[in-house]
Design an enzyme around this catalytic site. Structure first.
Site, PDB file in Angstrom:
ATOM      1  N   TYR A 142      43.020  34.503  44.378  1.00 49.97           N
ATOM      2  CA  TYR A 142      43.200  33.518  45.671  1.00 49.97           C
ATOM      3  C   TYR A 142      44.909  33.438  45.647  1.00 49.97           C
ATOM      4  O   TYR A 142      45.504  33.925  44.743  1.00 49.97           O
ATOM      5  CB  TYR A 142      42.915  32.155  45.517  1.00 49.97           C
ATOM      6  CG  TYR A 142      43.680  31.176  44.325  1.00 49.97           C
ATOM      7  CD1 TYR A 142      43.521  31.237  43.235  1.00 49.97           C
ATOM      8  CD2 TYR A 142      44.539  30.035  44.731  1.00 49.97           C
ATOM      9  CE1 TYR A 142      44.008  30.545  42.455  1.00 49.97           C
ATOM     10  CE2 TYR A 142      45.179  29.359  43.912  1.00 49.97           C
ATOM     11  CZ  TYR A 142      44.720  29.509  42.738  1.00 49.97           C
ATOM     12  OH  TYR A 142      45.544  28.837  41.747  1.00 49.97           O
ATOM     13  N   ARG A 149      51.206  40.014  45.095  1.00 50.92           N
ATOM     14  CA  ARG A 149      50.497  39.309  43.760  1.00 50.92           C
ATOM     15  C   ARG A 149      49.053  39.743  44.318  1.00 50.92           C
ATOM     16  O   ARG A 149      48.118  39.810  43.186  1.00 50.92           O
ATOM     17  CB  ARG A 149      50.898  38.131  43.549  1.00 50.92           C
ATOM     18  CG  ARG A 149      50.454  37.547  42.405  1.00 50.92           C
ATOM     19  CD  ARG A 149      50.991  36.180  41.936  1.00 50.92           C
ATOM     20  NE  ARG A 149      50.929  35.361  42.901  1.00 50.92           N
ATOM     21  CZ  ARG A 149      51.135  34.101  42.872  1.00 50.92           C
ATOM     22  NH1 ARG A 149      52.117  33.756  41.826  1.00 50.92           N
ATOM     23  NH2 ARG A 149      51.047  33.280  43.938  1.00 50.92           N
ATOM     24  N   LYS A 172      45.642  35.698  39.383  1.00 54.38           N
ATOM     25  CA  LYS A 172      45.638  34.681  40.155  1.00 54.38           C
ATOM     26  C   LYS A 172      44.078  34.551  40.380  1.00 54.38           C
ATOM     27  O   LYS A 172      43.578  34.563  41.438  1.00 54.38           O
ATOM     28  CB  LYS A 172      46.577  34.458  41.353  1.00 54.38           C
ATOM     29  CG  LYS A 172      46.768  33.001  41.924  1.00 54.38           C
ATOM     30  CD  LYS A 172      47.767  32.798  42.823  1.00 54.38           C
ATOM     31  CE  LYS A 172      47.971  31.291  43.131  1.00 54.38           C
ATOM     32  NZ  LYS A 172      48.303  30.344  42.376  1.00 54.38           N
ATOM     33  N   ARG A 190      22.391  37.090  40.895  1.00 52.07           N
ATOM     34  CA  ARG A 190      23.149  36.913  39.805  1.00 52.07           C
ATOM     35  C   ARG A 190      22.867  38.004  38.770  1.00 52.07           C
ATOM     36  O   ARG A 190      21.832  38.021  38.411  1.00 52.07           O
ATOM     37  CB  ARG A 190      22.793  35.393  39.312  1.00 52.07           C
ATOM     38  CG  ARG A 190      23.955  35.020  38.026  1.00 52.07           C
ATOM     39  CD  ARG A 190      23.580  33.462  37.761  1.00 52.07           C
ATOM     40  NE  ARG A 190      24.372  33.301  36.817  1.00 52.07           N
ATOM     41  CZ  ARG A 190      24.355  33.338  35.593  1.00 52.07           C
ATOM     42  NH1 ARG A 190      23.444  34.033  35.076  1.00 52.07           N
ATOM     43  NH2 ARG A 190      25.250  32.907  34.663  1.00 52.07           N
TER      44      ARG A 190
HETATM   45  N1  PDD Z   1      49.506  27.607  41.868  1.00 46.37           N
HETATM   46  N2  PDD Z   1      51.190  29.141  37.563  1.00 46.37           N
HETATM   47  C1  PDD Z   1      50.181  28.598  37.990  1.00 46.37           C
HETATM   48  C2  PDD Z   1      49.220  28.672  36.924  1.00 46.37           C
HETATM   49  C3  PDD Z   1      49.734  28.514  39.427  1.00 46.37           C
HETATM   50  O1  PDD Z   1      48.531  28.178  39.544  1.00 46.37           O
HETATM   51  C4  PDD Z   1      50.802  28.580  40.556  1.00 46.37           C
HETATM   52  C5  PDD Z   1      50.674  28.332  41.720  1.00 46.37           C
HETATM   53  C6  PDD Z   1      52.333  29.057  39.988  1.00 46.37           C
HETATM   54  C7  PDD Z   1      53.359  29.071  40.916  1.00 46.37           C
HETATM   55  O2  PDD Z   1      53.140  30.445  41.480  1.00 46.37           O
HETATM   56  P1  PDD Z   1      53.894  30.413  43.121  1.00 46.37           P
HETATM   57  O3  PDD Z   1      55.254  30.139  43.046  1.00 46.37           O
HETATM   58  O4  PDD Z   1      53.581  31.833  43.306  1.00 46.37           O
HETATM   59  O5  PDD Z   1      53.181  29.317  43.659  1.00 46.37           O
HETATM   60  C8  PDD Z   1      52.378  29.407  38.483  1.00 46.37           C
HETATM   61  C9  PDD Z   1      49.339  27.241  43.454  1.00 46.37           C
HETATM   62  C10 PDD Z   1      50.205  26.576  44.370  1.00 46.37           C
HETATM   63  C11 PDD Z   1      48.012  26.676  43.487  1.00 46.37           C
HETATM   64  O6  PDD Z   1      47.056  26.849  42.629  1.00 46.37           O
HETATM   65  O7  PDD Z   1      47.649  25.845  44.177  1.00 46.37           O
END
Ligand code: PDD
Length: 291
Positions: A33, A52, A147, A100
Protein backbone atom coordinates in the site's frame (compact mmCIF):
# COMPACT_ATOMS: atom_id res chain seq x y z
CA UNK A 1 -22.48 13.29 -4.58
CA UNK A 2 -21.43 10.32 -2.38
CA UNK A 3 -17.80 9.76 -1.49
CA UNK A 4 -16.32 7.36 -4.04
CA UNK A 5 -13.79 4.55 -3.84
CA UNK A 6 -11.93 3.04 -6.76
CA UNK A 7 -12.18 -0.75 -6.86
CA UNK A 8 -10.68 -2.80 -9.68
CA UNK A 9 -11.57 -0.48 -12.54
CA UNK A 10 -14.70 1.17 -11.18
CA UNK A 11 -15.59 4.22 -9.12
CA UNK A 12 -18.10 2.99 -6.53
CA UNK A 13 -19.85 4.74 -3.60
CA UNK A 14 -17.59 4.23 -0.62
CA UNK A 15 -20.36 2.68 1.50
CA UNK A 16 -20.96 -0.09 -1.03
CA UNK A 17 -17.36 -0.78 -2.05
CA UNK A 18 -16.37 -4.37 -1.26
CA UNK A 19 -13.69 -6.89 -2.17
CA UNK A 20 -13.92 -10.67 -2.45
CA UNK A 21 -13.59 -12.82 0.71
CA UNK A 22 -10.77 -14.78 -0.93
CA UNK A 23 -8.71 -11.73 -1.75
CA UNK A 24 -5.17 -12.63 -0.70
CA UNK A 25 -4.80 -9.24 0.96
CA UNK A 26 -7.58 -10.25 3.34
CA UNK A 27 -6.30 -13.79 3.97
CA UNK A 28 -2.51 -13.37 3.94
CA UNK A 29 -1.80 -9.61 3.94
CA UNK A 30 -0.33 -10.50 0.54
CA UNK A 31 -0.50 -6.86 -0.47
CA UNK A 32 1.25 -3.51 -0.54
CA UNK A 33 0.00 0.00 0.00
CA UNK A 34 0.82 3.69 -0.12
CA UNK A 35 -0.59 6.75 1.62
CA UNK A 36 -0.08 9.98 -0.31
CA UNK A 37 -0.90 13.35 1.21
CA UNK A 38 -3.00 15.83 -0.74
CA UNK A 39 -2.26 19.48 -0.07
CA UNK A 40 -4.10 22.27 -1.86
CA UNK A 41 -5.49 19.72 -4.30
CA UNK A 42 -2.10 18.32 -5.31
CA UNK A 43 -0.30 15.14 -4.30
CA UNK A 44 2.72 15.67 -2.08
CA UNK A 45 5.91 13.82 -3.08
CA UNK A 46 4.01 11.71 -5.62
CA UNK A 47 7.08 10.47 -7.55
CA UNK A 48 8.62 9.13 -4.32
CA UNK A 49 5.45 7.24 -3.40
CA UNK A 50 5.10 5.77 -6.89
CA UNK A 51 8.72 4.69 -6.89
CA UNK A 52 8.31 2.97 -3.51
CA UNK A 53 5.10 1.30 -4.72
CA UNK A 54 6.98 -0.04 -7.73
CA UNK A 55 9.73 -1.29 -5.42
CA UNK A 56 7.33 -3.00 -2.96
CA UNK A 57 5.45 -4.73 -5.79
CA UNK A 58 8.70 -5.85 -7.37
CA UNK A 59 10.10 -7.28 -4.13
CA UNK A 60 6.93 -9.37 -3.66
CA UNK A 61 6.62 -10.20 -7.35
CA UNK A 62 3.07 -8.84 -7.50
CA UNK A 63 2.29 -7.82 -11.05
CA UNK A 64 0.97 -4.22 -11.11
CA UNK A 65 -2.68 -4.13 -12.24
CA UNK A 66 -1.99 -0.95 -14.22
CA UNK A 67 0.98 0.96 -15.53
CA UNK A 68 2.11 3.89 -13.40
CA UNK A 69 0.79 6.57 -15.82
CA UNK A 70 -2.72 5.04 -15.78
CA UNK A 71 -2.54 4.58 -12.03
CA UNK A 72 -1.59 8.22 -11.57
CA UNK A 73 -4.50 9.34 -13.75
CA UNK A 74 -6.95 7.35 -11.63
CA UNK A 75 -5.46 8.69 -8.40
CA UNK A 76 -5.93 12.25 -9.64
CA UNK A 77 -9.41 11.43 -10.84
CA UNK A 78 -10.49 10.03 -7.46
CA UNK A 79 -9.17 13.08 -5.65
CA UNK A 80 -11.00 15.31 -8.14
CA UNK A 81 -14.28 13.37 -7.94
CA UNK A 82 -14.17 13.43 -4.13
CA UNK A 83 -13.19 17.10 -4.15
CA UNK A 84 -10.29 16.54 -1.77
CA UNK A 85 -8.34 19.71 -1.23
CA UNK A 86 -6.40 18.68 1.87
CA UNK A 87 -6.28 15.06 2.95
CA UNK A 88 -4.83 11.83 1.70
CA UNK A 89 -5.24 9.01 -0.77
CA UNK A 90 -4.87 5.37 0.30
CA UNK A 91 -3.93 2.86 -2.37
CA UNK A 92 -3.69 -0.90 -1.90
CA UNK A 93 -2.68 -3.58 -4.37
CA UNK A 94 -3.09 -7.26 -3.48
CA UNK A 95 -1.95 -10.37 -5.32
CA UNK A 96 -5.60 -10.91 -6.17
CA UNK A 97 -8.40 -13.39 -5.54
CA UNK A 98 -7.73 -17.14 -5.46
CA UNK A 99 -8.72 -20.21 -3.40
CA UNK A 100 -6.70 -20.13 -0.17
CA UNK A 101 -3.26 -21.59 -0.81
CA UNK A 102 -0.03 -20.11 0.52
CA UNK A 103 2.02 -20.24 -2.65
CA UNK A 104 1.44 -17.76 -5.47
CA UNK A 105 -1.63 -18.56 -7.55
CA UNK A 106 -1.15 -18.81 -11.28
CA UNK A 107 -3.06 -16.57 -13.68
CA UNK A 108 -4.56 -14.43 -10.93
CA UNK A 109 -4.88 -10.73 -11.62
CA UNK A 110 -3.72 -8.38 -8.90
CA UNK A 111 -6.48 -6.34 -7.27
CA UNK A 112 -6.49 -2.62 -6.54
CA UNK A 113 -8.42 -0.36 -4.21
CA UNK A 114 -8.13 3.38 -3.62
CA UNK A 115 -9.90 5.59 -1.11
CA UNK A 116 -9.50 9.21 -0.11
CA UNK A 117 -9.86 10.98 3.16
CA UNK A 118 -10.53 14.64 3.77
CA UNK A 119 -8.64 16.50 6.44
CA UNK A 120 -10.19 19.68 7.81
CA UNK A 121 -6.80 21.25 8.38
CA UNK A 122 -3.78 19.80 6.66
CA UNK A 123 -1.47 18.53 7.77
CA UNK A 124 -2.30 17.36 11.28
CA UNK A 125 -0.63 20.32 12.89
CA UNK A 126 1.96 19.57 15.53
CA UNK A 127 0.41 20.40 18.88
CA UNK A 128 2.16 23.45 20.30
CA UNK A 129 3.64 21.33 23.06
CA UNK A 130 4.80 18.46 20.73
CA UNK A 131 3.85 14.81 21.03
CA UNK A 132 4.73 11.95 23.34
CA UNK A 133 5.97 8.57 22.17
CA UNK A 134 6.31 5.28 24.01
CA UNK A 135 8.88 2.64 23.17
CA UNK A 136 7.84 -0.92 22.38
CA UNK A 137 9.82 -4.01 21.38
CA UNK A 138 10.27 -4.49 17.64
CA UNK A 139 8.03 -7.44 16.73
CA UNK A 140 7.95 -7.16 12.93
CA UNK A 141 9.36 -9.36 10.19
CA UNK A 142 12.75 -8.74 8.57
CA UNK A 143 11.55 -6.99 5.36
CA UNK A 144 10.29 -3.70 6.72
CA UNK A 145 11.52 -1.93 3.59
CA UNK A 146 8.46 -3.34 1.80
CA UNK A 147 5.33 -1.31 2.46
CA UNK A 148 3.15 -4.34 3.05
CA UNK A 149 -0.31 -4.35 4.63
CA UNK A 150 0.94 -6.83 7.22
CA UNK A 151 0.63 -4.30 10.04
CA UNK A 152 -0.37 -6.30 13.09
CA UNK A 153 2.73 -5.37 15.10
CA UNK A 154 2.02 -1.70 14.34
CA UNK A 155 -1.63 -2.08 15.32
CA UNK A 156 -0.55 -3.42 18.72
CA UNK A 157 2.14 -0.75 19.08
CA UNK A 158 -0.27 2.10 18.25
CA UNK A 159 -2.86 0.71 20.65
CA UNK A 160 -0.24 0.56 23.40
CA UNK A 161 0.72 4.17 22.63
CA UNK A 162 -2.91 5.29 22.67
CA UNK A 163 -3.55 3.57 25.99
CA UNK A 164 -0.49 5.35 27.43
CA UNK A 165 -1.80 8.69 26.14
CA UNK A 166 0.98 8.91 23.55
CA UNK A 167 0.76 9.83 19.87
CA UNK A 168 3.17 7.25 18.47
CA UNK A 169 5.13 4.14 19.41
CA UNK A 170 8.85 3.91 18.63
CA UNK A 171 9.90 0.34 18.02
CA UNK A 172 13.19 -0.78 19.54
CA UNK A 173 15.32 -3.63 18.17
CA UNK A 174 16.89 -6.29 20.42
CA UNK A 175 20.13 -4.25 20.64
CA UNK A 176 18.29 -1.25 22.09
CA UNK A 177 18.24 0.86 18.92
CA UNK A 178 15.12 2.62 17.66
CA UNK A 179 14.03 1.31 14.29
CA UNK A 180 11.15 3.70 13.50
CA UNK A 181 7.66 4.71 14.55
CA UNK A 182 4.66 2.43 14.05
CA UNK A 183 3.66 4.60 11.08
CA UNK A 184 6.43 7.18 10.84
CA UNK A 185 10.21 7.58 10.75
CA UNK A 186 12.09 8.54 13.89
CA UNK A 187 14.68 11.34 14.08
CA UNK A 188 16.81 13.08 16.67
CA UNK A 189 18.97 16.21 16.64
CA UNK A 190 22.05 15.08 18.53
CA UNK A 191 24.22 17.05 20.99
CA UNK A 192 26.20 18.49 18.06
CA UNK A 193 23.13 19.62 16.15
CA UNK A 194 23.39 16.76 13.62
CA UNK A 195 20.13 15.23 12.36
CA UNK A 196 20.21 11.49 12.94
CA UNK A 197 17.85 8.90 11.48
CA UNK A 198 18.31 5.17 10.94
CA UNK A 199 19.90 4.10 7.66
CA UNK A 200 17.25 2.95 5.18
CA UNK A 201 18.10 -0.74 4.89
CA UNK A 202 15.67 -3.64 5.30
CA UNK A 203 15.10 -2.81 8.96
CA UNK A 204 12.85 0.20 8.28
CA UNK A 205 10.56 1.70 5.67
CA UNK A 206 12.32 4.31 3.57
CA UNK A 207 10.09 7.30 4.30
CA UNK A 208 9.22 9.53 1.40
CA UNK A 209 8.45 12.47 3.69
CA UNK A 210 11.67 12.02 5.65
CA UNK A 211 13.61 11.91 2.42
CA UNK A 212 12.18 15.24 1.30
CA UNK A 213 12.79 16.72 4.74
CA UNK A 214 16.41 15.52 4.61
CA UNK A 215 16.72 17.39 1.29
CA UNK A 216 15.26 20.56 2.79
CA UNK A 217 17.54 20.25 5.81
CA UNK A 218 20.65 19.69 3.66
CA UNK A 219 19.70 22.71 1.56
CA UNK A 220 19.79 24.77 4.74
CA UNK A 221 23.26 23.54 5.67
CA UNK A 222 22.21 21.01 8.31
CA UNK A 223 24.27 17.86 8.63
CA UNK A 224 22.49 14.51 8.41
CA UNK A 225 23.79 11.18 9.62
CA UNK A 226 22.01 7.96 8.69
CA UNK A 227 22.78 5.61 11.56
CA UNK A 228 21.16 3.81 14.44
CA UNK A 229 20.43 5.65 17.68
CA UNK A 230 19.42 4.23 21.05
CA UNK A 231 16.56 5.29 23.29
CA UNK A 232 19.15 6.66 25.75
CA UNK A 233 20.71 8.81 23.01
CA UNK A 234 17.27 10.07 22.00
CA UNK A 235 16.55 11.04 25.59
CA UNK A 236 19.87 12.87 25.70
CA UNK A 237 19.39 14.54 22.34
CA UNK A 238 18.62 18.21 21.83
CA UNK A 239 15.45 17.38 19.93
CA UNK A 240 13.46 14.53 18.49
CA UNK A 241 10.81 14.41 15.79
CA UNK A 242 8.89 12.10 13.51
CA UNK A 243 7.96 12.27 9.84
CA UNK A 244 5.26 10.70 7.69
CA UNK A 245 2.89 11.50 4.86
CA UNK A 246 -0.01 11.88 7.28
CA UNK A 247 1.69 13.97 9.96
CA UNK A 248 4.49 15.65 7.99
CA UNK A 249 7.08 16.72 10.61
CA UNK A 250 6.09 16.59 14.28
CA UNK A 251 8.32 17.41 17.27
CA UNK A 252 8.60 14.66 19.87
CA UNK A 253 8.91 16.09 23.36
CA UNK A 254 8.53 13.00 25.54
CA UNK A 255 9.75 9.44 25.29
CA UNK A 256 8.31 7.03 27.86
CA UNK A 257 7.16 10.02 29.94
CA UNK A 258 10.68 11.51 30.07
CA UNK A 259 11.36 14.87 28.44
CA UNK A 260 13.54 15.19 25.34
CA UNK A 261 15.81 18.25 25.66
CA UNK A 262 13.89 20.86 27.62
CA UNK A 263 10.61 19.03 26.97
CA UNK A 264 9.44 21.57 24.39
CA UNK A 265 9.35 21.39 20.57
CA UNK A 266 12.87 22.11 19.34
CA UNK A 267 13.75 24.90 16.89
CA UNK A 268 15.09 22.54 14.19
CA UNK A 269 12.00 20.30 14.12
CA UNK A 270 9.70 23.31 14.22
CA UNK A 271 11.54 25.02 11.35
CA UNK A 272 11.65 21.84 9.25
CA UNK A 273 7.93 21.37 9.82
CA UNK A 274 7.32 24.88 8.49
CA UNK A 275 9.62 24.37 5.50
CA UNK A 276 7.95 21.08 4.61
CA UNK A 277 4.53 22.68 4.82
CA UNK A 278 5.66 25.39 2.36
CA UNK A 279 7.17 22.72 0.12
CA UNK A 280 3.98 20.61 0.28
CA UNK A 281 1.91 23.62 -0.71
CA UNK A 282 4.04 24.21 -3.80
CA UNK A 283 3.38 20.87 -5.57
CA UNK A 284 1.86 20.84 -9.04
CA UNK A 285 -1.92 20.40 -9.02
CA UNK A 286 -3.09 17.82 -11.58
CA UNK A 287 -4.04 19.06 -15.03
CA UNK A 288 -4.36 22.64 -13.86
CA UNK A 289 -7.31 21.60 -11.73
CA UNK A 290 -7.78 24.31 -9.10
CA UNK A 291 -9.28 23.13 -5.82
N1 PDD B 1 2.95 5.18 7.16
N2 PDD B 1 7.61 3.95 8.66
C1 PDD B 1 6.45 3.25 8.69
C2 PDD B 1 6.44 1.92 9.36
C3 PDD B 1 5.30 3.78 8.07
O1 PDD B 1 4.16 3.07 8.09
C4 PDD B 1 5.36 5.06 7.47
C5 PDD B 1 4.18 5.67 6.78
C6 PDD B 1 6.58 5.75 7.48
C7 PDD B 1 6.74 7.10 6.83
O2 PDD B 1 6.74 6.99 5.43
P1 PDD B 1 6.23 8.19 4.50
O3 PDD B 1 6.98 9.41 4.92
O4 PDD B 1 6.56 7.77 3.15
O5 PDD B 1 4.74 8.34 4.79
C8 PDD B 1 7.69 5.16 8.07
C9 PDD B 1 1.72 5.63 6.52
C10 PDD B 1 1.50 7.09 6.61
C11 PDD B 1 0.58 4.81 7.07
O6 PDD B 1 0.78 3.62 7.23
O7 PDD B 1 -0.52 5.33 7.30
Amino acid sequence: MPRLAYVNGRFIPHASAFVHIEDRGYQFADAVYEVVAVQDGAFVDLPGHLERLRYSLGELRIRPPLGLPALTLIMHDLVRRNRIRDGSLYLQITRGVAPRDFKFPTATKSAIVMTTRRRPTAPVRPPADGVAVVTVPELRWARRDIKSTSLLAQVLAKQQAAEAGAFEAWMVDPDGFVTEGASSNAWIVDRNGVLVTRQADRSILKGVTGNAIAGLAAGRGLEIERRKFSVAEALNAREAFLTSATTFCVPVTRIDLQPVGDGRPGPVATALGRHYLDYAGRQEPPFGWAP
